[in-house]
Design a protein around this motif. Structure first.
Motif, short mmCIF file in Angstrom:
data_model
loop_
_atom_site.label_atom_id
_atom_site.label_comp_id
_atom_site.label_asym_id
_atom_site.label_seq_id
_atom_site.Cartn_x
_atom_site.Cartn_y
_atom_site.Cartn_z
N GLN A 53 0.80 -1.21 0.00
CA GLN A 53 0.00 0.00 0.00
C GLN A 53 0.84 1.27 0.00
O GLN A 53 0.52 2.24 -0.66
N LEU A 54 1.93 1.27 0.76
CA LEU A 54 2.74 2.48 0.94
C LEU A 54 3.99 2.50 0.08
O LEU A 54 4.73 3.46 0.09
N GLY A 55 4.26 1.44 -0.62
CA GLY A 55 5.50 1.34 -1.36
C GLY A 55 6.57 0.76 -0.46
O GLY A 55 6.35 0.53 0.72
N SER A 56 7.71 0.53 -1.03
CA SER A 56 8.79 -0.08 -0.25
C SER A 56 9.21 0.85 0.87
O SER A 56 9.40 2.04 0.68
N MET A 57 9.38 0.29 2.06
CA MET A 57 9.75 1.10 3.20
C MET A 57 11.25 1.27 3.31
O MET A 57 11.72 2.11 4.04
N LYS A 58 11.99 0.46 2.60
CA LYS A 58 13.43 0.54 2.68
C LYS A 58 13.97 1.12 1.38
O LYS A 58 13.54 0.74 0.30
N GLU A 59 14.92 2.04 1.51
CA GLU A 59 15.54 2.62 0.34
C GLU A 59 17.05 2.64 0.55
O GLU A 59 17.52 2.85 1.65
N TYR A 60 17.74 2.42 -0.54
CA TYR A 60 19.20 2.43 -0.53
C TYR A 60 19.64 3.26 -1.72
O TYR A 60 18.97 3.29 -2.75
N PHE A 61 20.77 3.92 -1.56
CA PHE A 61 21.24 4.83 -2.60
C PHE A 61 22.71 4.58 -2.89
O PHE A 61 23.51 4.34 -1.99
N VAL A 62 23.04 4.69 -4.16
CA VAL A 62 24.43 4.77 -4.60
C VAL A 62 24.57 6.18 -5.15
O VAL A 62 23.68 6.67 -5.85
N TYR A 63 25.65 6.84 -4.80
CA TYR A 63 25.78 8.25 -5.16
C TYR A 63 27.21 8.58 -5.56
O TYR A 63 28.15 7.85 -5.23
N ILE A 64 27.34 9.70 -6.27
CA ILE A 64 28.66 10.19 -6.67
C ILE A 64 28.79 11.64 -6.20
O ILE A 64 27.92 12.47 -6.46
N LEU A 65 29.90 11.90 -5.52
CA LEU A 65 30.24 13.25 -5.08
C LEU A 65 31.50 13.70 -5.81
O LEU A 65 32.33 12.88 -6.19
N THR A 66 31.62 15.00 -5.97
CA THR A 66 32.83 15.58 -6.53
C THR A 66 33.06 16.92 -5.85
O THR A 66 32.40 17.26 -4.89
N TYR A 67 34.02 17.67 -6.35
CA TYR A 67 34.22 19.03 -5.84
C TYR A 67 34.20 19.99 -7.02
O TYR A 67 33.91 19.60 -8.15
N THR A 68 34.47 21.23 -6.79
CA THR A 68 34.27 22.29 -7.77
C THR A 68 34.83 21.99 -9.16
O THR A 68 34.17 22.23 -10.16
N TYR A 69 36.03 21.45 -9.25
CA TYR A 69 36.67 21.26 -10.55
C TYR A 69 36.48 19.88 -11.15
O TYR A 69 37.01 19.58 -12.21
N HIS A 70 35.74 19.01 -10.49
CA HIS A 70 35.37 17.68 -10.99
C HIS A 70 36.55 16.77 -11.27
O HIS A 70 36.43 15.82 -12.04
N ASN A 71 37.70 17.04 -10.67
CA ASN A 71 38.87 16.19 -10.90
C ASN A 71 38.79 14.88 -10.13
O ASN A 71 39.39 13.89 -10.52
N VAL A 72 38.08 14.88 -9.03
CA VAL A 72 37.99 13.72 -8.16
C VAL A 72 36.53 13.31 -8.03
O VAL A 72 35.66 14.15 -7.88
N LEU A 73 36.28 11.99 -8.10
CA LEU A 73 34.94 11.47 -7.87
C LEU A 73 34.98 10.52 -6.69
O LEU A 73 35.93 9.76 -6.52
N TYR A 74 33.92 10.57 -5.90
CA TYR A 74 33.75 9.63 -4.79
C TYR A 74 32.44 8.90 -5.00
O TYR A 74 31.40 9.53 -5.24
N ILE A 75 32.46 7.58 -4.94
CA ILE A 75 31.26 6.76 -5.08
C ILE A 75 30.94 6.16 -3.72
O ILE A 75 31.81 5.56 -3.09
N GLY A 76 29.70 6.33 -3.28
CA GLY A 76 29.30 5.83 -1.97
C GLY A 76 27.96 5.14 -1.99
O GLY A 76 27.24 5.16 -2.99
N PHE A 77 27.62 4.55 -0.87
CA PHE A 77 26.39 3.81 -0.67
C PHE A 77 25.81 4.20 0.68
O PHE A 77 26.56 4.38 1.64
#
Length: 156
Positions: A53-77
């Motif tokens: 009825q309410l949809g899945s109650m659990k959610e998980y995310f994979v994400y990418i962070l960087t900084y101003t000049y986009h030289n570095v990427l960080y992948i997290g969960f």
């Protein structure tokens, strides 16, 4: 005939085709045994019913962070993207992102299955940089901070 109902699950038992009422004349021992036999199954069914009825109650995310000049990427969960991005932006946890100032959320993907999310994170970490760039640019061609407005007053 006097009857005794299980109030928390009234209606749920009839959905499943089970008897909803126990005769009062059956005695307290019979009532307790019947409830103890059925309650765990009813609780499980009720949880499934709520999820549908309410949809899945659990959610998980994979994400990418960087900084101003986009030289570095960080992948997290994470299982809470807002909390985790807040921690990265405020540098509350020392590590790669605080060291390299990765505070800009440029991409994320949501999952309802934890195993799929972990597998996706591991997969992305093996990708070539150009593939990661293409993935980000499909969703976010300008590399804007997707969480830029998340922590403004009124949005928290």
């Amino acid at each position: 005939m006097d009857t005794w109902e299980v109030p928390a699950f009234a209606g749920m038992t009839s959905l499943l085709g089970w008897e909803q009422e126990i005769p009062a004349s059956a005695g307290i021992e019979m009532q307790n045994r019947r409830i103890n036999d059925v309650a765990p199954l009813l609780i499980c069914c009720f949880k499934i019913f709520l999820e549908l009825q309410l949809g899945s109650m659990k959610e998980y995310f994979v994400y990418i962070l960087t900084y101003t000049y986009h030289n570095v990427l960080y992948i997290g969960f994470t299982n809470n993207i807002r909390r985790r991005v807040y921690e990265h932006k405020r540098k509350l946890v020392y590590g790669f992102t605080s060291k390299y100032n990765c505070t800009k959320l440029v991409w994320f993907e949501q999952f309802s299955d934890v195993n799929l999310a972990i597998a996706r994170e591991k997969q992305l970490k093996t990708w070539e940089r150009s593939w990661k760039n293409n993935l980000i640019e499909k969703l976010n061609p300008e590399w804007n901070d997707l969480a830029a407005n998340w922590f403004l007053k009124g949005n928290m």
